[in-house]
Design a protein around this motif. Sequence first.
Motif, short mmCIF file in Angstrom:
data_model
loop_
_atom_site.label_atom_id
_atom_site.label_comp_id
_atom_site.label_asym_id
_atom_site.label_seq_id
_atom_site.Cartn_x
_atom_site.Cartn_y
_atom_site.Cartn_z
N SER A 1 16.05 52.04 93.14
CA SER A 1 16.13 52.78 94.40
C SER A 1 16.80 54.14 94.25
O SER A 1 16.70 54.98 95.16
CB SER A 1 16.91 51.96 95.45
OG SER A 1 16.25 50.74 95.71
N ASN B 1 18.42 47.79 93.00
CA ASN B 1 19.42 48.83 93.29
C ASN B 1 19.24 50.02 92.36
O ASN B 1 19.37 51.18 92.78
CB ASN B 1 20.83 48.25 93.16
CG ASN B 1 21.12 47.21 94.23
OD1 ASN B 1 20.57 47.25 95.32
ND2 ASN B 1 22.00 46.27 93.91
N VAL C 1 17.23 41.67 92.28
CA VAL C 1 17.91 42.45 93.33
C VAL C 1 18.81 43.51 92.71
O VAL C 1 18.88 44.66 93.18
CB VAL C 1 18.69 41.51 94.27
CG1 VAL C 1 19.57 42.31 95.21
CG2 VAL C 1 17.71 40.65 95.07
N LYS D 1 16.27 35.93 91.15
CA LYS D 1 16.51 36.83 92.28
C LYS D 1 17.73 37.71 92.01
O LYS D 1 17.72 38.91 92.33
CB LYS D 1 16.69 36.03 93.57
CG LYS D 1 16.93 36.93 94.79
CD LYS D 1 17.04 36.13 96.08
CE LYS D 1 17.26 37.06 97.27
NZ LYS D 1 17.37 36.31 98.55
N TRP E 1 11.45 40.62 99.26
CA TRP E 1 12.63 40.77 100.09
C TRP E 1 12.58 42.16 100.76
O TRP E 1 13.12 43.13 100.21
CB TRP E 1 13.91 40.62 99.26
CG TRP E 1 13.91 39.34 98.48
CD1 TRP E 1 14.04 38.08 98.96
CD2 TRP E 1 13.74 39.21 97.06
NE1 TRP E 1 13.98 37.15 97.95
CE2 TRP E 1 13.79 37.82 96.77
CE3 TRP E 1 13.55 40.10 96.01
CZ2 TRP E 1 13.66 37.32 95.47
CZ3 TRP E 1 13.42 39.61 94.72
CH2 TRP E 1 13.47 38.24 94.47
N PRO E 2 11.91 42.27 101.87
CA PRO E 2 11.72 43.59 102.50
C PRO E 2 13.04 44.33 102.68
O PRO E 2 14.04 43.78 103.15
CB PRO E 2 11.08 43.24 103.84
CG PRO E 2 10.37 41.95 103.59
CD PRO E 2 11.25 41.20 102.63
N ASP E 3 13.02 45.62 102.28
CA ASP E 3 14.23 46.44 102.35
C ASP E 3 13.78 47.89 102.53
O ASP E 3 13.02 48.41 101.70
CB ASP E 3 15.06 46.29 101.07
CG ASP E 3 16.43 46.93 101.18
OD1 ASP E 3 16.55 47.98 101.84
OD2 ASP E 3 17.39 46.38 100.60
N PRO E 4 14.24 48.56 103.56
CA PRO E 4 13.82 49.95 103.80
C PRO E 4 14.09 50.88 102.62
O PRO E 4 13.35 51.85 102.42
CB PRO E 4 14.63 50.36 105.03
CG PRO E 4 14.95 49.08 105.73
CD PRO E 4 15.13 48.06 104.64
N LYS E 5 15.13 50.60 101.84
CA LYS E 5 15.43 51.51 100.74
C LYS E 5 14.37 51.44 99.65
O LYS E 5 14.12 52.43 98.95
CB LYS E 5 16.82 51.23 100.16
CG LYS E 5 16.93 49.94 99.35
CD LYS E 5 18.34 49.76 98.82
CE LYS E 5 18.48 48.46 98.00
NZ LYS E 5 19.85 48.23 97.54
N TYR E 6 13.74 50.26 99.48
CA TYR E 6 12.66 50.15 98.51
C TYR E 6 11.48 51.03 98.92
O TYR E 6 10.95 51.80 98.11
CB TYR E 6 12.18 48.70 98.39
CG TYR E 6 13.19 47.71 97.88
CD1 TYR E 6 14.25 48.10 97.06
CD2 TYR E 6 13.07 46.35 98.19
CE1 TYR E 6 15.16 47.18 96.58
CE2 TYR E 6 13.98 45.42 97.71
CZ TYR E 6 15.03 45.83 96.91
OH TYR E 6 15.93 44.90 96.44
N ASN F 1 9.74 44.69 97.56
CA ASN F 1 9.67 44.74 99.02
C ASN F 1 8.81 43.62 99.58
O ASN F 1 9.03 43.15 100.70
CB ASN F 1 9.13 46.10 99.46
CG ASN F 1 9.26 46.31 100.94
OD1 ASN F 1 10.37 46.39 101.47
ND2 ASN F 1 8.13 46.39 101.64
#
Length: 570
Positions: free
Chosen positions: A180, A177, A173, A169, A204-209, A201
Amino acid sequence: MDRRQFVKNNTVALCALPVAHLSGIFPDKINADKMPPWLLALVAQNDKGVESLRTYQIKNVQGETYGGLKDGFDILNPHSTAALVQWGACALFSPSSKFYQSAELLADMNLATLYLIRTQHADGTIDLLSTNFHSTPDTGFIVKRLAMAYTLVEKSGTHGIEKFLSNLKTFLVRAGNALSVGGIHTPNHRWVVSAALTKLNELWPDPKYVARAEQWLGEHIDIDKDGQYNEKSTFIYSSLTDRLLITVSKGLKKPEPLNDVRKNLDMTLYYVHPNAEIVTDASGRQDKAIIGTLENYYYPYRYLAIKDQNGTYAAMCRLIEKTAAPKTGAFLDYFLTDATLWAELPADKALPVDYVKTFPNSGLVRIRRNQRDCTLIANNPVWFTFMKGNAVLQGVRFASSFFGKGQFQTEKLVQNGNTWELTQKLEGPYFQPIAKEAISADGDWEKMPKATRPQSEVQKLETRILIRETTDGMEIEITTNGTERVPAALELIFRPGGELKGVTKIENTKDSWLLKEETGSYRFADDTVSFGPGLALHKNIALRGALPAMEAPTVYLTGFTPFRHTIRFH
């Protein structure tokens, strides 16, 4: 094949694309008895790949290199290292694998992951040591598979996975970065990055992805009216793009990209040779004119054959299973993570094997009559190929020694009824003294360029090639007009491994022949291509300005301008 072959003599490609799993179709617990035989065979094959990869891992020297894997060139790199994690995850997850829930394999995978973290740059990227450094797209190629590996290990039930998952992870992660914000080189890199972000996503859901993937997708898919992507890379990048777009479609719940995948798969039906190789002659990438089979398309065809209940796609799957089944092992993680793909394929519908099909955006014409086919290609010094079963005329070229620029190549294929016309017009001027006011005081030739000098004695050579289908094959008629007595040669380039007859060896050459007789032939196994009549007016086959001979058995027909000759293939 997505990037490079990093480990020699392995049967599974290192960089295949994983499929995004959907809730409800990812099997939390695999029952080996429910796995179809073809999938069990791929698991067994994967075990051999894992065994091979482990021999490349550095475990005898502590330090920065510890846990990393070398490639077949003895270069330590993140891609080979990631492959151990990817393939190992498939093994840990599969009950029929000899490495199922193996603590020892898990430990090796953890060492590999720690190496990946050490070799990862502060910005989250990794290097492709053969060409790209601090590379966002190459990071994407790794991430899209390692994200799937994360899920496979998490679902495997292996004891003590917490440390490994935490380390993996960390790498993913950090890579997220970079993905993105980072840039790309080629059209397909946009979809590589988007698919990798989609996989992250899901974990690990992330709006920036999602935002970055949506930004790339906002440029629209680069597919033309033929159904081909920008790079026209039928062996490598077209199939890769199909797999990437399926990943994005599933993960972001966007059905639209599947329409483009269908367009490409429909087109590809007409890019299949009688021996189940794929036409690569018009590619704009490194797979141009290579020998390639269809394994890279197996997942897209299988996914949509089942989803759409498409019998034609199912027939393509069965053709691939018959001709390239072991190579589909590159996509094992697709099949382990989506149990819907274990279903039986729908009934076959007949594949196209008798057609004339034009692809104007690719500058390509395909003519197939069951076990016989040919390809016409524009913007390429090889403008004609011919195949009967496994007997392959892999290229025809024409050249003259006209001012060092007589290699024939046409910008377009013009169809007139059942005839295709290819033309080339060349000029060879001489240059007069430059104007007095333009003379360089120091006499530097480069300061008095030809473009500013008057031309005279301009020589011209026009070559016209007509290609027609006959009752049992094809014929090529070549005619030149203009400057006379220019040596010319027609090259017939055959695939190595067959037997030529009716031709005469050219002395002091490795594998060059003249066709002096009425008919020659090339036999490979039980298939034969016959060609003629011959023409041999000289033995100068290394014409100035022509491309060097290929490393293949090549038959030459030679003459002088005005060149007039018709040759037939059957």
